[in-house]
Design a protein around this motif. Structure first.
Motif, PDB file in Angstrom:
ATOM      1  N   PRO A   7     -13.095  -4.406   5.551  1.00  0.00           N
ATOM      2  CA  PRO A   7     -11.658  -4.394   5.258  1.00  0.00           C
ATOM      3  C   PRO A   7     -11.357  -3.970   3.817  1.00  0.00           C
ATOM      4  CG  PRO A   7     -12.227  -6.375   6.477  1.00  0.00           C
ATOM      5  CD  PRO A   7     -13.517  -5.695   6.124  1.00  0.00           C
ATOM      6  N   ASN A   8     -12.229  -4.362   2.879  1.00  0.00           N
ATOM      7  CA  ASN A   8     -12.006  -3.992   1.480  1.00  0.00           C
ATOM      8  C   ASN A   8     -12.089  -2.483   1.275  1.00  0.00           C
ATOM      9  OD1 ASN A   8     -11.637  -6.623   0.686  1.00  0.00           O
ATOM     10  ND2 ASN A   8     -13.733  -6.900  -0.045  1.00  0.00           N
ATOM     11  N   ILE A   9     -13.063  -1.857   1.912  1.00  0.00           N
ATOM     12  CA  ILE A   9     -13.203  -0.407   1.776  1.00  0.00           C
ATOM     13  C   ILE A   9     -12.034   0.300   2.458  1.00  0.00           C
ATOM     14  CG2 ILE A   9     -14.590   1.596   2.452  1.00  0.00           C
ATOM     15  CD1 ILE A   9     -17.092  -0.028   1.831  1.00  0.00           C
ATOM     16  N   LYS A  10     -11.644  -0.164   3.641  1.00  0.00           N
ATOM     17  CA  LYS A  10     -10.507   0.452   4.326  1.00  0.00           C
ATOM     18  C   LYS A  10      -9.236   0.326   3.485  1.00  0.00           C
ATOM     19  CE  LYS A  10     -11.356  -1.661   8.281  1.00  0.00           C
ATOM     20  NZ  LYS A  10     -11.309  -2.113   9.674  1.00  0.00           N
ATOM     21  N   SER A  11      -9.053  -0.818   2.874  1.00  0.00           N
ATOM     22  CA  SER A  11      -7.893  -1.030   2.010  1.00  0.00           C
ATOM     23  C   SER A  11      -7.951  -0.103   0.787  1.00  0.00           C
ATOM     24  CB  SER A  11      -7.841  -2.492   1.573  1.00  0.00           C
ATOM     25  OG  SER A  11      -6.789  -2.714   0.696  1.00  0.00           O
ATOM     26  N   SER A  12      -9.134   0.044   0.219  1.00  0.00           N
ATOM     27  CA  SER A  12      -9.304   0.928  -0.936  1.00  0.00           C
ATOM     28  C   SER A  12      -9.031   2.379  -0.564  1.00  0.00           C
ATOM     29  CB  SER A  12     -10.712   0.798  -1.513  1.00  0.00           C
ATOM     30  OG  SER A  12     -10.908  -0.484  -2.064  1.00  0.00           O
ATOM     31  N   ILE A  13      -9.453   2.777   0.619  1.00  0.00           N
ATOM     32  CA  ILE A  13      -9.186   4.137   1.092  1.00  0.00           C
ATOM     33  C   ILE A  13      -7.684   4.358   1.196  1.00  0.00           C
ATOM     34  CG2 ILE A  13      -9.359   5.671   3.096  1.00  0.00           C
ATOM     35  CD1 ILE A  13     -12.200   4.475   3.556  1.00  0.00           C
ATOM     36  N   THR A  14      -7.000   3.425   1.816  1.00  0.00           N
ATOM     37  CA  THR A  14      -5.550   3.536   1.974  1.00  0.00           C
ATOM     38  C   THR A  14      -4.857   3.600   0.621  1.00  0.00           C
ATOM     39  OG1 THR A  14      -5.642   2.391   4.096  1.00  0.00           O
ATOM     40  CG2 THR A  14      -3.511   2.412   2.963  1.00  0.00           C
ATOM     41  N   ARG A  15      -5.275   2.747  -0.308  1.00  0.00           N
ATOM     42  CA  ARG A  15      -4.694   2.740  -1.650  1.00  0.00           C
ATOM     43  C   ARG A  15      -4.921   4.076  -2.349  1.00  0.00           C
ATOM     44  NH1 ARG A  15      -6.185  -2.158  -2.176  1.00  0.00           N
ATOM     45  NH2 ARG A  15      -8.142  -1.743  -3.253  1.00  0.00           N
ATOM     46  N   SER A  16      -6.125   4.624  -2.204  1.00  0.00           N
ATOM     47  CA  SER A  16      -6.423   5.891  -2.879  1.00  0.00           C
ATOM     48  C   SER A  16      -5.584   7.030  -2.305  1.00  0.00           C
ATOM     49  CB  SER A  16      -7.917   6.222  -2.803  1.00  0.00           C
ATOM     50  OG  SER A  16      -8.319   6.597  -1.507  1.00  0.00           O
ATOM     51  N   ILE A  17      -5.332   6.997  -1.015  1.00  0.00           N
ATOM     52  CA  ILE A  17      -4.477   8.012  -0.394  1.00  0.00           C
ATOM     53  C   ILE A  17      -3.063   7.889  -0.957  1.00  0.00           C
ATOM     54  CG2 ILE A  17      -3.419   8.808   1.757  1.00  0.00           C
ATOM     55  CD1 ILE A  17      -5.993   7.668   3.180  1.00  0.00           C
ATOM     56  N   SER A  18      -2.536   6.670  -0.976  1.00  0.00           N
ATOM     57  CA  SER A  18      -1.175   6.444  -1.481  1.00  0.00           C
ATOM     58  C   SER A  18      -1.048   6.882  -2.935  1.00  0.00           C
ATOM     59  CB  SER A  18      -0.796   4.965  -1.382  1.00  0.00           C
ATOM     60  OG  SER A  18      -0.758   4.543  -0.057  1.00  0.00           O
ATOM     61  N   GLN A  19      -1.966   6.424  -3.763  1.00  0.00           N
ATOM     62  CA  GLN A  19      -1.901   6.755  -5.187  1.00  0.00           C
ATOM     63  C   GLN A  19      -2.022   8.255  -5.410  1.00  0.00           C
ATOM     64  OE1 GLN A  19      -5.062   4.269  -6.663  1.00  0.00           O
ATOM     65  NE2 GLN A  19      -3.681   2.560  -7.067  1.00  0.00           N
ATOM     66  N   SER A  20      -2.952   8.889  -4.719  1.00  0.00           N
ATOM     67  CA  SER A  20      -3.146  10.331  -4.887  1.00  0.00           C
ATOM     68  C   SER A  20      -1.927  11.114  -4.419  1.00  0.00           C
ATOM     69  CB  SER A  20      -4.382  10.802  -4.125  1.00  0.00           C
ATOM     70  OG  SER A  20      -5.543  10.254  -4.686  1.00  0.00           O
ATOM     71  N   PHE A  21      -1.357  10.709  -3.291  1.00  0.00           N
ATOM     72  CA  PHE A  21      -0.188  11.408  -2.767  1.00  0.00           C
ATOM     73  C   PHE A  21       0.994  11.262  -3.717  1.00  0.00           C
ATOM     74  CE2 PHE A  21       3.679  11.540  -0.102  1.00  0.00           C
ATOM     75  CZ  PHE A  21       3.603  12.859   0.309  1.00  0.00           C
ATOM     76  N   GLU A  22       1.266  10.055  -4.155  1.00  0.00           N
ATOM     77  CA  GLU A  22       2.403   9.844  -5.049  1.00  0.00           C
ATOM     78  C   GLU A  22       2.200  10.572  -6.371  1.00  0.00           C
ATOM     79  OE1 GLU A  22       3.547   5.672  -5.180  1.00  0.00           O
ATOM     80  OE2 GLU A  22       3.350   5.553  -2.998  1.00  0.00           O
ATOM     81  N   GLN A  23       0.991  10.576  -6.884  1.00  0.00           N
ATOM     82  CA  GLN A  23       0.699  11.300  -8.126  1.00  0.00           C
ATOM     83  C   GLN A  23       0.903  12.806  -7.922  1.00  0.00           C
ATOM     84  OE1 GLN A  23      -3.237  10.685  -9.691  1.00  0.00           O
ATOM     85  NE2 GLN A  23      -2.936  12.110 -11.359  1.00  0.00           N
ATOM     86  N   TYR A  24       0.389  13.328  -6.816  1.00  0.00           N
ATOM     87  CA  TYR A  24       0.558  14.749  -6.520  1.00  0.00           C
ATOM     88  C   TYR A  24       2.041  15.099  -6.394  1.00  0.00           C
ATOM     89  CZ  TYR A  24       0.703  19.119  -3.925  1.00  0.00           C
ATOM     90  OH  TYR A  24       0.999  20.391  -3.510  1.00  0.00           O
ATOM     91  N   ARG A  75      -6.036   8.687   9.105  1.00  0.00           N
ATOM     92  CA  ARG A  75      -5.571   7.670   8.155  1.00  0.00           C
ATOM     93  C   ARG A  75      -4.655   8.304   7.107  1.00  0.00           C
ATOM     94  NH1 ARG A  75      -7.152   2.393   6.452  1.00  0.00           N
ATOM     95  NH2 ARG A  75      -7.631   2.270   8.660  1.00  0.00           N
ATOM     96  N   VAL A  76      -5.036   9.479   6.610  1.00  0.00           N
ATOM     97  CA  VAL A  76      -4.192  10.174   5.635  1.00  0.00           C
ATOM     98  C   VAL A  76      -2.818  10.429   6.234  1.00  0.00           C
ATOM     99  CG1 VAL A  76      -3.846  12.339   4.362  1.00  0.00           C
ATOM    100  CG2 VAL A  76      -6.089  11.230   4.339  1.00  0.00           C
ATOM    101  N   GLU A  77      -2.780  10.949   7.447  1.00  0.00           N
ATOM    102  CA  GLU A  77      -1.506  11.228   8.105  1.00  0.00           C
ATOM    103  C   GLU A  77      -0.674   9.961   8.258  1.00  0.00           C
ATOM    104  OE1 GLU A  77       0.229  13.070  12.283  1.00  0.00           O
ATOM    105  OE2 GLU A  77      -1.903  13.239  11.858  1.00  0.00           O
ATOM    106  N   GLU A  78      -1.302   8.871   8.683  1.00  0.00           N
ATOM    107  CA  GLU A  78      -0.585   7.600   8.853  1.00  0.00           C
ATOM    108  C   GLU A  78       0.000   7.114   7.531  1.00  0.00           C
ATOM    109  OE1 GLU A  78      -3.639   5.051  10.380  1.00  0.00           O
ATOM    110  OE2 GLU A  78      -3.589   5.951  12.382  1.00  0.00           O
ATOM    111  N   VAL A  79      -0.789   7.205   6.467  1.00  0.00           N
ATOM    112  CA  VAL A  79      -0.332   6.726   5.155  1.00  0.00           C
ATOM    113  C   VAL A  79       0.824   7.582   4.649  1.00  0.00           C
ATOM    114  CG1 VAL A  79      -0.993   6.416   2.731  1.00  0.00           C
ATOM    115  CG2 VAL A  79      -2.527   5.647   4.551  1.00  0.00           C
ATOM    116  N   LEU A  80       0.711   8.902   4.785  1.00  0.00           N
ATOM    117  CA  LEU A  80       1.787   9.774   4.311  1.00  0.00           C
ATOM    118  C   LEU A  80       3.074   9.530   5.094  1.00  0.00           C
ATOM    119  CD1 LEU A  80       0.001  13.186   3.616  1.00  0.00           C
ATOM    120  CD2 LEU A  80       0.176  11.148   2.186  1.00  0.00           C
ATOM    121  N   ILE A  81       2.962   9.349   6.393  1.00  0.00           N
ATOM    122  CA  ILE A  81       4.142   9.056   7.209  1.00  0.00           C
ATOM    123  C   ILE A  81       4.773   7.736   6.771  1.00  0.00           C
ATOM    124  CG2 ILE A  81       4.882   8.390   9.549  1.00  0.00           C
ATOM    125  CD1 ILE A  81       2.895  10.566  10.581  1.00  0.00           C
TER     126      ILE A  81
END
Length: 130
Positions: A7-24, A75-81
């Motif tokens: 769960p920690n790695i999955k959460s970290s993946i989701t966080r990294s997607i969010s942070q990277s997308f918002e930064q971009y 997961r990327v698609e889900e997070v961006l949506i």
């Protein structure tokens, strides 16, 4: 494959997607015309391979598995949506309206993350007026 990770790695993946997308999106001024999915993925790939702590914790056989990459793309698609559908708060809307009145501007924003960008931009511009 993604389901097998902790769960920690999955959460970290989701966080990294969010942070990277918002930064971009901040880098391109939340401009739909300038948005390029390949560039976002390139930025995210650079982030996860150079800065993300979770990437090194995933076994090589998992990283090289095509199913892992398919799961990751989903997961990327889900997070961006989720980001794009998360509406601005009433407080954000009120603050942005006040700032836009002061600056006589009309920025549009469709989600909470974009509202953060607009509010920061407006606050910076108000600060320059002083």
């Amino acid at each position: 494959m993604l389901k097998k990770l902790s769960p920690n790695i999955k959460s970290s993946i989701t966080r990294s997607i969010s942070q990277s997308f918002e930064q971009y999106m901040n880098e391109i001024g939340w401009s739909a015309e300038h948005y390029n999915i390949e560039q976002f993925y390139a930025n995210w790939r650079e982030y996860i391979t150079t800065k993300a702590l979770w990437y090194d914790k995933i076994p090589e056989d998992v990283i090289s598995d095509p199913q892992f990459h398919e799961d990751l793309a989903k997961r990327v698609e889900e997070v961006l949506i989720r980001i794009l559908n998360d509406p601005p708060t009433e407080e954000q809307i009120a603050q942005i309206e006040i700032l836009q009145e002061k600056l006589n501007t009309h920025y549009e924003y469709g989600c909470k993350a974009e509202a953060v960008y607009v509010q920061n931009l407006l606050e910076e511009n108000v600060g320059q007026l002083k």
